[in-house]
Design a protein around this motif. Structure first.
Motif, PDB file in Angstrom:
ATOM      1  N   ASP A 191     -42.878 -11.464 -15.352  1.00 22.10           N
ATOM      2  CA  ASP A 191     -42.482 -10.605 -16.695  1.00 22.10           C
ATOM      3  C   ASP A 191     -41.320  -9.699 -16.129  1.00 22.10           C
ATOM      4  OD1 ASP A 191     -42.064  -8.899 -18.869  1.00 22.10           O
ATOM      5  OD2 ASP A 191     -44.624  -8.386 -18.572  1.00 22.10           O
ATOM      6  N   LEU A 192     -39.900  -9.994 -16.998  1.00 24.83           N
ATOM      7  CA  LEU A 192     -39.155  -9.540 -16.739  1.00 24.83           C
ATOM      8  C   LEU A 192     -38.834  -7.888 -16.627  1.00 24.83           C
ATOM      9  CD1 LEU A 192     -35.980 -11.524 -16.755  1.00 24.83           C
ATOM     10  CD2 LEU A 192     -37.714 -11.365 -14.736  1.00 24.83           C
ATOM     11  N   LEU A 193     -40.006  -7.310 -18.023  1.00 30.41           N
ATOM     12  CA  LEU A 193     -40.185  -5.854 -17.489  1.00 30.41           C
ATOM     13  C   LEU A 193     -41.194  -5.703 -17.508  1.00 30.41           C
ATOM     14  CD1 LEU A 193     -40.199  -6.482 -22.002  1.00 30.41           C
ATOM     15  CD2 LEU A 193     -38.335  -6.126 -20.701  1.00 30.41           C
ATOM     16  N   ASN A 194     -41.927  -6.056 -16.422  1.00 34.82           N
ATOM     17  CA  ASN A 194     -42.136  -5.159 -15.310  1.00 34.82           C
ATOM     18  C   ASN A 194     -43.233  -6.432 -14.278  1.00 34.82           C
ATOM     19  OD1 ASN A 194     -44.614  -3.981 -14.276  1.00 34.82           O
ATOM     20  ND2 ASN A 194     -46.365  -5.013 -15.372  1.00 34.82           N
ATOM     21  N   LYS A 195     -41.589  -5.924 -13.381  1.00 34.55           N
ATOM     22  CA  LYS A 195     -41.397  -7.450 -12.097  1.00 34.55           C
ATOM     23  C   LYS A 195     -42.434  -6.619 -11.167  1.00 34.55           C
ATOM     24  CE  LYS A 195     -36.628  -7.127 -13.171  1.00 34.55           C
ATOM     25  NZ  LYS A 195     -35.159  -6.835 -12.342  1.00 34.55           N
ATOM     26  N   SER A 196     -43.129  -8.224 -10.901  1.00 33.48           N
ATOM     27  CA  SER A 196     -44.331  -8.206  -9.781  1.00 33.48           C
ATOM     28  C   SER A 196     -44.162  -7.254  -8.434  1.00 33.48           C
ATOM     29  CB  SER A 196     -44.556  -9.408  -9.617  1.00 33.48           C
ATOM     30  OG  SER A 196     -43.239 -10.345  -8.871  1.00 33.48           O
ATOM     31  N   PRO A 197     -44.780  -7.479  -7.795  1.00 36.66           N
ATOM     32  CA  PRO A 197     -44.394  -6.811  -5.975  1.00 36.66           C
ATOM     33  C   PRO A 197     -43.511  -7.465  -5.355  1.00 36.66           C
ATOM     34  CG  PRO A 197     -46.773  -5.626  -6.301  1.00 36.66           C
ATOM     35  CD  PRO A 197     -45.521  -6.896  -8.073  1.00 36.66           C
ATOM     36  N   LEU A 198     -44.043  -9.042  -5.521  1.00 37.01           N
ATOM     37  CA  LEU A 198     -43.565 -10.264  -4.830  1.00 37.01           C
ATOM     38  C   LEU A 198     -42.347 -10.230  -5.258  1.00 37.01           C
ATOM     39  CD1 LEU A 198     -44.306 -12.167  -3.018  1.00 37.01           C
ATOM     40  CD2 LEU A 198     -45.323 -13.259  -4.752  1.00 37.01           C
ATOM     41  N   LEU A 199     -41.861  -9.662  -6.008  1.00 36.67           N
ATOM     42  CA  LEU A 199     -40.267 -10.210  -6.540  1.00 36.67           C
ATOM     43  C   LEU A 199     -39.448  -8.609  -5.821  1.00 36.67           C
ATOM     44  CD1 LEU A 199     -37.876 -11.329  -8.610  1.00 36.67           C
ATOM     45  CD2 LEU A 199     -38.251 -10.568 -10.577  1.00 36.67           C
ATOM     46  N   LEU A 200     -40.026  -7.814  -6.544  1.00 40.36           N
ATOM     47  CA  LEU A 200     -39.146  -6.949  -5.496  1.00 40.36           C
ATOM     48  C   LEU A 200     -38.955  -6.910  -3.612  1.00 40.36           C
ATOM     49  CD1 LEU A 200     -40.525  -3.957  -7.596  1.00 40.36           C
ATOM     50  CD2 LEU A 200     -38.556  -5.212  -8.109  1.00 40.36           C
ATOM     51  N   GLN A 201     -39.849  -7.615  -3.431  1.00 40.41           N
ATOM     52  CA  GLN A 201     -39.816  -7.718  -1.859  1.00 40.41           C
ATOM     53  C   GLN A 201     -39.429  -8.975  -1.418  1.00 40.41           C
ATOM     54  OE1 GLN A 201     -44.265  -9.550  -0.420  1.00 40.41           O
ATOM     55  NE2 GLN A 201     -43.070 -10.182   1.360  1.00 40.41           N
TER      56      GLN A 201
ATOM     57  N   LEU B 117     -35.882 -18.168  -4.860  1.00 37.47           N
ATOM     58  CA  LEU B 117     -36.954 -19.737  -3.702  1.00 37.47           C
ATOM     59  C   LEU B 117     -37.405 -19.666  -2.640  1.00 37.47           C
ATOM     60  CD1 LEU B 117     -36.886 -22.826  -4.130  1.00 37.47           C
ATOM     61  CD2 LEU B 117     -35.423 -22.573  -2.487  1.00 37.47           C
ATOM     62  N   VAL B 118     -38.721 -19.778  -2.606  1.00 40.87           N
ATOM     63  CA  VAL B 118     -39.193 -19.040  -1.774  1.00 40.87           C
ATOM     64  C   VAL B 118     -39.654 -20.387  -0.599  1.00 40.87           C
ATOM     65  CG1 VAL B 118     -41.057 -17.866  -0.264  1.00 40.87           C
ATOM     66  CG2 VAL B 118     -40.340 -16.698  -2.583  1.00 40.87           C
TER      67      VAL B 118
ATOM     68  N   PRO C  34     -37.289 -16.363   1.349  1.00 39.78           N
ATOM     69  CA  PRO C  34     -36.473 -16.182   0.046  1.00 39.78           C
ATOM     70  C   PRO C  34     -35.214 -16.574   0.493  1.00 39.78           C
ATOM     71  CG  PRO C  34     -36.902 -13.789   0.887  1.00 39.78           C
ATOM     72  CD  PRO C  34     -36.822 -14.858   1.545  1.00 39.78           C
ATOM     73  N   ILE C  35     -35.008 -17.463  -1.430  1.00 42.03           N
ATOM     74  CA  ILE C  35     -33.343 -17.189  -1.438  1.00 42.03           C
ATOM     75  C   ILE C  35     -33.196 -16.958  -2.264  1.00 42.03           C
ATOM     76  CG2 ILE C  35     -31.439 -19.011  -1.385  1.00 42.03           C
ATOM     77  CD1 ILE C  35     -34.848 -20.012   0.865  1.00 42.03           C
ATOM     78  N   CYS C  36     -31.658 -15.784  -2.806  1.00 40.31           N
ATOM     79  CA  CYS C  36     -31.960 -15.615  -4.079  1.00 40.31           C
ATOM     80  C   CYS C  36     -30.471 -16.145  -4.956  1.00 40.31           C
ATOM     81  CB  CYS C  36     -31.949 -14.036  -4.036  1.00 40.31           C
ATOM     82  SG  CYS C  36     -33.208 -12.912  -3.020  1.00 40.31           S
ATOM     83  N   GLU C  37     -30.241 -15.755  -5.603  1.00 39.78           N
ATOM     84  CA  GLU C  37     -29.186 -15.848  -6.388  1.00 39.78           C
ATOM     85  C   GLU C  37     -29.226 -17.863  -6.514  1.00 39.78           C
ATOM     86  OE1 GLU C  37     -27.114 -14.440  -7.674  1.00 39.78           O
ATOM     87  OE2 GLU C  37     -27.905 -12.416  -7.357  1.00 39.78           O
ATOM     88  N   SER C  38     -29.361 -18.626  -7.782  1.00 39.86           N
ATOM     89  CA  SER C  38     -29.301 -19.740  -8.523  1.00 39.86           C
ATOM     90  C   SER C  38     -28.971 -20.799  -7.904  1.00 39.86           C
ATOM     91  CB  SER C  38     -29.036 -19.940 -10.060  1.00 39.86           C
ATOM     92  OG  SER C  38     -27.635 -19.415  -9.908  1.00 39.86           O
TER      93      SER C  38
END
Length: 223
Positions: A35-45, A56-57, A62-66
């Motif tokens: 939920d991009l309006l309520n980002k999860s702690p996992l995403l922020l981590q 991608l994990v 984690p690997i970021c940026e498409s």
């Protein structure tokens, strides 16, 4: 085999890029909708710098940026390669992927703006389409790389699918099939690939979402 997870959002073409690559490679993965309006702690981590999807994990890392994720996928699972092996052809492909990253943002700006800003974004989108038509696609070839789908095709998924939805939402046209015959043929070929077709979000759901999102964004700007 190390577990593969994808943190994403269904509405994002950047998320769709990664899903297409994973499916074309035949890689099993667990999908986690954000939920991009309520980002999860996992995403922020996992993405503390930009706090964005997709992430991608792989094996807990984690690997970021498409665009970076696409390269990682192709190098980690070399079967069914998404980039050419020839150094020159590979360099050309990477050029167009960078072009997609730089220019396709104009599609989003078309529906996030009004007036002169929207006119500017629509012009930038039209210029992008003209460049792709003139320089990016080869006459008689199904895809950017020739007769096989590759990473460049995936990078332009927003042109193939998101652009038409955005145009319908705002009532403006940047893409006219008769003006862009090679691009129109590519879109039809791209969206006819079964793996791609099943990975693209439902058009009606997208229309409803983007109409509501546009109203919300414009209301916030006027208040």
């Amino acid at each position: 085999m190390a577990a593969v997870k994808l943190l994403g959002a269904w509405l994002s073409p950047f998320n769709c890029r990664v899903i297409c690559a994973l499916k074309l490679k035949g890689i099993a993965y667990e999908y986690m909708e954000e939920d991009l309006l309520n980002k999860s702690p996992l995403l922020l981590q996992y993405n503390p710098v930009h706090k964005k999807i997709p992430v991608l994990v792989h094996g807990g890392r984690p690997i970021c940026e498409s665009a970076v994720i696409l390269r990682y996928i192709d190098e980690t699972w070399p079967e069914n390669p998404l980039l050419p092996t020839d150094p020159y052809e590979r360099a050309v492909a990477l050029f167009w992927i960078k072009f997609a990253d730089d220019k396709t943002s104009s599609i989003a700006m078309m529906y996030l703006t009004t007036g002169e800003e929207q006119d500017k974004a629509t012009k930038e989108c039209s210029d992008m389409l003209e460049t792709i038509e003139e320089h990016g696609l080869i006459e008689g070839k199904k895809f950017f790389g020739g007769d096989e789908i590759n990473m460049v095709d995936i990078a332009f998924c927003s042109v193939a699918h998101w652009l038409g939805v955005i145009e319908e939402v705002i009532g403006l046209k940047a893409f006219e099939p008769h003006k862009f015959p090679k691009l129109n043929s590519w879109i039809l070929n791209f969206k006819s690939v079964p793996v791609i077709k099943e990975s693209l979000p439902d058009t009606e759901t997208m229309l409803a979402f983007f109409m509501g999102r546009r109203e919300m964004v414009l209301a916030s700007k006027s208040s």
